[in-house]
Design an enzyme around this catalytic site. Structure first.
Site, PDB file in Angstrom:
ATOM      1  N   ASN A   1       0.875  -1.179   0.000  1.00 23.50           N
ATOM      2  CA  ASN A   1       0.000   0.000   0.000  1.00 23.50           C
ATOM      3  C   ASN A   1       0.909   1.224   0.000  1.00 23.50           C
ATOM      4  OD1 ASN A   1      -1.743   2.079   0.485  1.00 23.50           O
ATOM      5  ND2 ASN A   1      -2.359   1.417   2.528  1.00 23.50           N
TER       6      ASN A   1
ATOM      7  N   LYS B   1       0.153   4.273  -0.204  1.00 20.74           N
ATOM      8  CA  LYS B   1      -0.425   5.471   0.420  1.00 20.74           C
ATOM      9  C   LYS B   1      -0.228   6.681  -0.492  1.00 20.74           C
ATOM     10  CE  LYS B   1      -0.061   3.189   4.832  1.00 20.74           C
ATOM     11  NZ  LYS B   1       0.052   3.237   6.278  1.00 20.74           N
TER      12      LYS B   1
ATOM     13  N   GLU C   1      -6.769   4.589   7.853  1.00 23.51           N
ATOM     14  CA  GLU C   1      -6.563   6.011   7.524  1.00 23.51           C
ATOM     15  C   GLU C   1      -7.813   6.596   6.852  1.00 23.51           C
ATOM     16  OE1 GLU C   1      -2.798   5.390   5.562  1.00 23.51           O
ATOM     17  OE2 GLU C   1      -1.946   4.855   7.503  1.00 23.51           O
TER      18      GLU C   1
ATOM     19  N   GLU D   1      -5.069  -4.998  10.586  1.00 25.13           N
ATOM     20  CA  GLU D   1      -4.060  -3.953  10.768  1.00 25.13           C
ATOM     21  C   GLU D   1      -4.310  -3.223  12.084  1.00 25.13           C
ATOM     22  OE1 GLU D   1      -2.113  -2.692   6.852  1.00 25.13           O
ATOM     23  OE2 GLU D   1      -3.868  -1.432   7.084  1.00 25.13           O
TER      24      GLU D   1
ATOM     25  N   GLY E   1       2.710   2.280  10.778  1.00 25.55           N
ATOM     26  CA  GLY E   1       3.646   3.397  10.620  1.00 25.55           C
ATOM     27  C   GLY E   1       4.384   3.758  11.896  1.00 25.55           C
TER      28      GLY E   1
ATOM     29  N   SER F   1       3.742  -2.167  10.234  1.00 22.43           N
ATOM     30  CA  SER F   1       5.195  -2.204  10.408  1.00 22.43           C
ATOM     31  C   SER F   1       5.832  -3.530   9.988  1.00 22.43           C
ATOM     32  CB  SER F   1       5.571  -1.859  11.855  1.00 22.43           C
ATOM     33  OG  SER F   1       5.154  -0.543  12.176  1.00 22.43           O
TER      34      SER F   1
END
Ligand code: 13P
Length: 250
Positions: free
Chosen positions: A9, A11, A97, A167, A173, A212
């Protein structure tokens, strides 16, 4: 029996040049690691560019998010039908997100899941708990509510052709990866929770871990019985890291 799946991903990162180089760098690993499915999810504006660059390779394309609508007056959105026309096979739905920044509720996520599937994309349903929810022992109830919202609308059979990505928000992150035991415990719980609803779905659905994931922790994570691969953010932008993760999944 479940094919390992590694998804990057990206982002909101990348330029045409950096993406061209990244794909060039990971192509060979994706082509030679034939028992692992490899997918990249670029920002929507780069979907066509990526489609052209992965042409002839085993790398597949996914959207990061899609609209609940196929067309209409919905400024700024990406239609699943349009993503499909440009070669997308998957779409993430319900990434934390999007839940956080775009206010995607469980109901909106369910609508996106249905719209993706109805238009020929494989939805990758992202679920996960906040740090507070984990600390107060709400992890399982939060994940079940996130899954149930989709199952209520789409039906359990919809997961014959969908992917689940666990997730934990506290691991995204942050460099704070879930231990393989923590991740396996959740993945096993998800599968056990699905089983009475449809044993075949519970057995077949791929459940990815995200948060991560790096080349150096992927081997242990992917060795867990119920972890079928990874949804990778930061490390998916680094050629050597992503190759290491692909190889860890084989
Ligand atoms: P990181 O791998 O950067 O933690 O991101 C995970 C993620 O959100 C993938 O969708």
């Amino acid at each position: 029996m479940r094919t390992p799946l590694v998804m990057g991903n990206w982002k909101l990162y990348g330029t045409k040049d950096s993406i061209t180089a990244l794909i060039k760098g990971i192509k060979e690993a994706a082509n030679t690691t034939t028992n692992v499915d490899v997918v990249v999810c670029p920002p929507a504006i780069f979907i066509d560019h990526v489609a052209n660059n992965i042409n002839g390779s085993r790398i597949e394309l996914g959207a990061q998010d899609i609209s609940t609508n196929v067309s209409g007056a919905f400024t700024g959105e990406t239609s699943p039908l349009m993503a499909k026309e440009f070669g997308a096979k998957y779409s993430l739905v319900g990434h934390s997100e999007c839940r956080q920044h775009h206010n995607d509720t469980n109901a909106v996520v369910a609508a996106k899941f249905v719209c993706a599937q109805a238009n020929g994309l494989i939805p990758v349903l992202c679920i996960g708990e906040t740090p507070e929810e984990r600390e107060t022992d709400k992890t399982f109830s939060v994940l079940e509510a996130q899954l149930k919202a989709v199952i209520d609308v789409a039906g359990i059979e919809a997961f014959e052709n969908a992917v689940i990505a666990y997730e934990p928000i506290w691991a995204i992150g942050t460099g704070k990866v879930a231990t393989s035991e923590q991740a396996q415990e959740v993945h096993a719980h998800i599968r056990a929770w699905l089983k009475p609803q449809n044993p075949s779905v519970a057995q077949k659905v791929q459940i990815l871990y995200g948060g991560s994931v790096k080349a150096n922790n992927a081997i242990e994570l992917f060795a867990q019985k119920d972890i079928d691969g990874g949804l990778v953010g930061g490390a998916a932008l680094i050629v050597e890291e992503f190759i290491g993760i692909i190889e860890a999944a084989k």
